[in-house]
Write an enzyme that holds these catalytic residues in place. Sequence first.
Site, PDB file in Angstrom:
ATOM      1  N   LEU A  28       0.879  -1.175   0.000  1.00  0.00           N
ATOM      2  CA  LEU A  28       0.000   0.000   0.000  1.00  0.00           C
ATOM      3  C   LEU A  28       0.911   1.218   0.000  1.00  0.00           C
ATOM      4  CD1 LEU A  28      -2.721  -0.896   2.700  1.00  0.00           C
ATOM      5  CD2 LEU A  28      -2.940  -1.038   0.223  1.00  0.00           C
ATOM      6  N   ASP A  29       0.546   2.240  -0.782  1.00  0.00           N
ATOM      7  CA  ASP A  29       1.333   3.481  -0.785  1.00  0.00           C
ATOM      8  C   ASP A  29       1.425   4.028   0.638  1.00  0.00           C
ATOM      9  OD1 ASP A  29       1.487   3.247  -3.514  1.00  0.00           O
ATOM     10  OD2 ASP A  29       0.102   4.883  -3.954  1.00  0.00           O
ATOM     11  N   ARG A  30       2.493   4.730   0.901  1.00  0.00           N
ATOM     12  CA  ARG A  30       2.733   5.254   2.243  1.00  0.00           C
ATOM     13  C   ARG A  30       1.523   5.984   2.856  1.00  0.00           C
ATOM     14  NH1 ARG A  30       8.083   7.840   4.757  1.00  0.00           N
ATOM     15  NH2 ARG A  30       7.146   8.664   6.641  1.00  0.00           N
TER      16      ARG A  30
END
Length: 239
Positions: A65-67
């Site tokens: 998952l993106d930051r």
Amino acid sequence: MSHEHLSQIPILYEDNHLLGIVKPVNIPTQADISGDPDLLSLLKDDIKERFNKPGNVYLGLVHRLDRPVGGAMIFAKTSKAASRLSETVRSRSFRKIYAAVVHGQLPAARGTLKDMLLKDPKTNMVSVVKKGTPGAKEAVLDYEVLGTAGGFSLVRIELHTGRSHQIRVQMNQAGCPLYGDQKYGSRVNKPGQQIALWSVIVGFPHPVTKEDVKLTSLPPAMHPWNLWTESVMDRLVME
């Protein structure tokens, strides 16, 4: 980042093979150039402590998952589970469903978006390009609009491919950038806003027992998510 921080990471599922958690926002999934504490290391330290394990703890990353994105995530506790889950991802029997709040209104209440995406490794930006562009990869998602409020739409998105920044880029291409997306929606978002993208369902056959596993997580009851009632939000995790 102390252990108090880890106690805030809810465990959704755990057995000898898997660890399912709710990823907090703004923590990188794995170590990156920021040098900030990352989820993988935090979870490994936690397993080491909880099970009093000497030496290295194995924890395999199956999806990312993106930051700035939070929500349901699965990790593998053995290399066998990791390779089987990765195979599930490759064969597309690994389900990834997200909730997003976007600006404006999508062209239909439900639909499929298909685009060719190209990532620029220098800028870490992804753009929509013409078919046949060298290095471009097809991105496919299905969406359903669950409600509109205050100029925003609440969208349930099922990913069929796992391209970098896929939902953010495709929604922006459709004229509906994500709330708080500083990268692809800077023209309509203010700096400091938290991106409204959440992993609500992760589903897959258990790598060992083959039973269906489904992890669910709802976004926090804060703006812009709280523009919709609980019963509308509950529909995000219903099948």
